[in-house]
Design a protein around this motif. Structure first.
Motif, mmCIF file in Angstrom:
data_model
loop_
_atom_site.group_PDB
_atom_site.id
_atom_site.type_symbol
_atom_site.label_atom_id
_atom_site.label_comp_id
_atom_site.label_asym_id
_atom_site.label_seq_id
_atom_site.Cartn_x
_atom_site.Cartn_y
_atom_site.Cartn_z
ATOM 1 N N TYR A 4 8.071 2.653 2.878
ATOM 2 C CA TYR A 4 8.273 3.867 2.556
ATOM 3 C C TYR A 4 7.656 4.834 1.660
ATOM 4 C CZ TYR A 4 9.943 5.098 -2.153
ATOM 5 O OH TYR A 4 10.400 5.828 -3.672
ATOM 6 N N MET A 5 6.230 4.341 1.554
ATOM 7 C CA MET A 5 4.523 4.530 1.339
ATOM 8 C C MET A 5 4.760 6.291 2.058
ATOM 9 S SD MET A 5 2.765 1.501 -0.708
ATOM 10 C CE MET A 5 2.111 2.644 -0.280
ATOM 11 N N GLY A 6 5.364 5.650 3.076
ATOM 12 C CA GLY A 6 4.587 6.593 4.367
ATOM 13 C C GLY A 6 3.264 6.955 5.044
ATOM 14 N N LEU A 7 3.203 5.311 4.569
ATOM 15 C CA LEU A 7 1.809 5.063 6.066
ATOM 16 C C LEU A 7 2.060 4.635 6.930
ATOM 17 C CD1 LEU A 7 0.208 2.823 2.988
ATOM 18 C CD2 LEU A 7 -0.281 4.934 3.832
ATOM 19 N N ASP A 8 0.820 4.364 8.117
ATOM 20 C CA ASP A 8 1.321 4.546 9.400
ATOM 21 C C ASP A 8 1.708 2.500 9.372
ATOM 22 O OD1 ASP A 8 1.580 3.834 12.284
ATOM 23 O OD2 ASP A 8 -0.931 4.719 12.751
#
Length: 206
Positions: A4-8
């Protein structure tokens, strides 16, 4: 939730990084900044999130003023002012400054002053900046008080130095001490600060 945060989510290092946050700041636009220490030497990142906790940018390494790739070493404190992100790169004994888009600006090393003891270290763990860009730094190895300097790192003084106190037992023992022993007890260091914050009106709390 890293996805959700957009981290890998395939990068397992985030488990190490985000499991050890050392400070979190919210700016005037509700963006959130987290500084992490990591679990190893030469680790640590700044994670910048938008008001919806989506990743804006991540700083784990940067190009310094010498054109070299640089990294944090277990950073602890952070402050976000109107124009800059100020990071206490604790084990590297410096403050690293970025603009609010995450671009490297400068680094501030231990300020020079005769007021520092010869054996005084410099391990910044907390920082605050007022509206006049006066910088207040708490160093884990400095007992003279909170270090105050200009935005360019020029030392201007100590603030909030704490008076030392003696227990009843220590006062009693002084009656039986030699003059040399009394001199040593008089040089007892004051309690060190662990954090610092500043209000919009410029009041400092530590």
């Amino acid at each position: 939730d890293y996805a959700y945060m957009g981290l890998d989510v395939t990068d397992s290092s985030w488990n190490s990084q985000l499991s050890s946050p050392s400070d979190m700041v919210v700016d005037d636009e509700k963006n959130v900044y987290i500084v992490t220490r990591g679990s190893k030497t030469d680790e640590g990142c700044v994670v910048a999130l938008d008001p919806y906790l989506k990743v804006r940018f991540v700083i784990c390494e940067f190009i310094n003023e010498q054109g070299l790739v640089d990294r944090f070493n277990r950073p602890q404190g952070m402050f976000v002012s109107k124009d800059y992100i100020w990071v206490c790169d604790t084990e590297n004994q410096r403050i690293v400054v970025f603009d609010r888009e995450g671009n490297f600006v400068k680094q501030l090393w231990k300020p020079e002053s005769q007021l520092f003891r010869d054996d005084a270290g410099y391990t910044p763990i907390a920082i605050a900046v007022d509206k006049y860009n006066r910088v207040y730094v708490v160093s884990n190895s400095t007992s003279e008080g909170i270090i105050m300097m200009t935005e360019d790192g020029e030392f201007t003084g100590f603030v909030g130095a704490q008076a030392t106190t003696m227990s009843t037992w220590e006062i009693l023992m002084r009656r039986f001490q030699s003059s040399t022993q009394r001199e040593n007890s008089d040089s007892k260091a004051s309690t060190e600060y662990r954090n610092v914050s500043i209000t919009e009106e410029g009041f400092i709390y530590a």
